[in-house]
Scaffold this active site. Structure first.
Site, PDB file in Angstrom:
ATOM      1  N   ASP A  67      25.615  31.278  45.411  1.00 53.63           N
ATOM      2  CA  ASP A  67      24.826  32.492  45.225  1.00 53.63           C
ATOM      3  C   ASP A  67      23.829  32.359  44.077  1.00 53.63           C
ATOM      4  OD1 ASP A  67      26.807  32.435  43.282  1.00 53.63           O
ATOM      5  OD2 ASP A  67      27.926  34.123  44.109  1.00 53.63           O
ATOM      6  N   ASN A 128      37.624  42.069  42.454  1.00 54.73           N
ATOM      7  CA  ASN A 128      37.635  42.922  43.656  1.00 54.73           C
ATOM      8  C   ASN A 128      37.830  42.099  44.938  1.00 54.73           C
ATOM      9  OD1 ASN A 128      35.188  41.653  43.957  1.00 54.73           O
ATOM     10  ND2 ASN A 128      33.946  43.509  44.017  1.00 54.73           N
ATOM     11  N   HIS A 130      36.024  39.462  45.890  1.00 47.79           N
ATOM     12  CA  HIS A 130      34.846  38.819  46.480  1.00 47.79           C
ATOM     13  C   HIS A 130      34.910  37.303  46.337  1.00 47.79           C
ATOM     14  CE1 HIS A 130      32.176  39.162  42.565  1.00 47.79           C
ATOM     15  NE2 HIS A 130      32.903  38.070  42.546  1.00 47.79           N
ATOM     16  N   GLU A 135      30.970  41.128  48.729  1.00 50.44           N
ATOM     17  CA  GLU A 135      31.745  42.227  48.168  1.00 50.44           C
ATOM     18  C   GLU A 135      32.623  42.862  49.248  1.00 50.44           C
ATOM     19  OE1 GLU A 135      31.638  42.076  45.113  1.00 50.44           O
ATOM     20  OE2 GLU A 135      29.794  42.724  44.144  1.00 50.44           O
TER      21      GLU A 135
HETATM   22  P1  PGA Z   1      34.544  34.372  36.972  1.00 51.05           P
HETATM   23  O1  PGA Z   1      33.847  34.948  38.282  1.00 51.05           O
HETATM   24  O2  PGA Z   1      34.780  32.929  37.226  1.00 51.05           O
HETATM   25  O3  PGA Z   1      33.527  34.584  35.882  1.00 51.05           O
HETATM   26  O4  PGA Z   1      35.807  35.142  36.791  1.00 51.05           O
HETATM   27  C1  PGA Z   1      34.418  34.667  39.522  1.00 51.05           C
HETATM   28  C2  PGA Z   1      33.727  35.427  40.607  1.00 51.05           C
HETATM   29  O5  PGA Z   1      33.245  36.550  40.360  1.00 51.05           O
HETATM   30  O6  PGA Z   1      33.688  34.923  41.746  1.00 51.05           O
END
Ligand code: PGA
Length: 234
Positions: A67, A128, A130, A135
């Site tokens: 992304d 959450n 994702h 999402e």
């Molecule tokens: P993080 O993010 O590694 O900063 O916890 C993971 C994500 O949102 O996929």
């Protein structure tokens, strides 16, 4: 879906780095799917060490990031281009022209398939559920597209920005179907903040739009890598 629990994120990240190194040794033109965020940073550090000490050759490796923020210049220090250059691309002998991100006017899904598909995809997971920026509510057959970030994602990512109001509200993300097509998938979750979502993920055993990561139940080669803090069994 297999789980592998490590004592800490250092040991877990070393395991993942070793797996990537082995994959590159077996297939020097590996198509590697990459993630950003705090979770994979140590893996990239170990990969850098492997490049320096074991002569791992990234010359023919192609990378496909999950992304990128929309409306953020790639030179911005919060862009995922910047992140990847900082933590990996500038430190190994990868050809920068072989590193790809979703962007506007680019059929990323078709491009990935034309290049032979992703051999190994590294994923993090949001609180959450994702994966990428898919999402809750994302469809199983979703393709790479522009997504609206949820409030919880914006809040979680605000730590990297001066102020929450600076976090972009949209991003380009590989779709769930795009991710699902990867031949092998490794999902990393470290720390207490991921314990709850891992617990939720374990409660179900089929795809639920509420937890996009649950699409992985239907994939035949997925390993979830946890440190002890993220392991909800404890
Ligand atoms: P993080 O993010 O590694 O900063 O916890 C993971 C994500 O949102 O996929």
């Amino acid at each position: 879906m297999k789980y592998k629990i490590f004592k800490n994120k250092e040991q877990a990240s070393k395991y993942v780095s070793d797996l990537i190194v082995k994959s590159i040794t077996q297939k020097p033109n590996l198509n590697l799917g990459l993630a950003t965020g705090s979770t994979p940073i140590l893996t990239y550090d170990f990969l850098t060490q492997a490049f320096e000490n074991e002569n791992v050759d990234f010359k023919n490796v192609k990378t496909f990031n999950l992304d990128e923020y929309k409306d953020l210049k790639i030179e911005n220090k919060n862009s995922y281009h910047f992140f990847m250059n900082k933590y990996l691309f500038s430190k190994v002998n990868i050809n920068i022209n072989n590193t790809f991100f979703p962007k506007s006017n680019f059929n990323y899904d078709e491009f990935i398939q034309k290049n032979g598909g992703i051999d190994l995809q590294i994923l993090g997971i949001g609180q959450n559920g994702h994966i990428g920026f898919n999402e809750p509510g994302s469809k199983k057959n979703s393709k790479t597209r522009i997504v609206d970030l949820t409030k919880s994602t914006i809040k979680a990512n605000a730590k990297h920005f001066q102020d929450e109001s600076e976090v972009p509200i949209q991003a380009y993300s590989m779709g769930l179907e795009t991710i699902f097509k990867a031949k092998k998938i490794i999902l990393l979750a470290f720390g207490n903040s991921k314990k709850e979502i891992i617990k939720e993920l374990k409660k179900i055993d089929e795809f639920s739009e509420n937890i996009p990561a649950s699409i992985l139940y239907e994939h035949k080669d997925v390993t979830i890598i946890l440190d002890e803090e993220a392991n909800s069994d404890l």
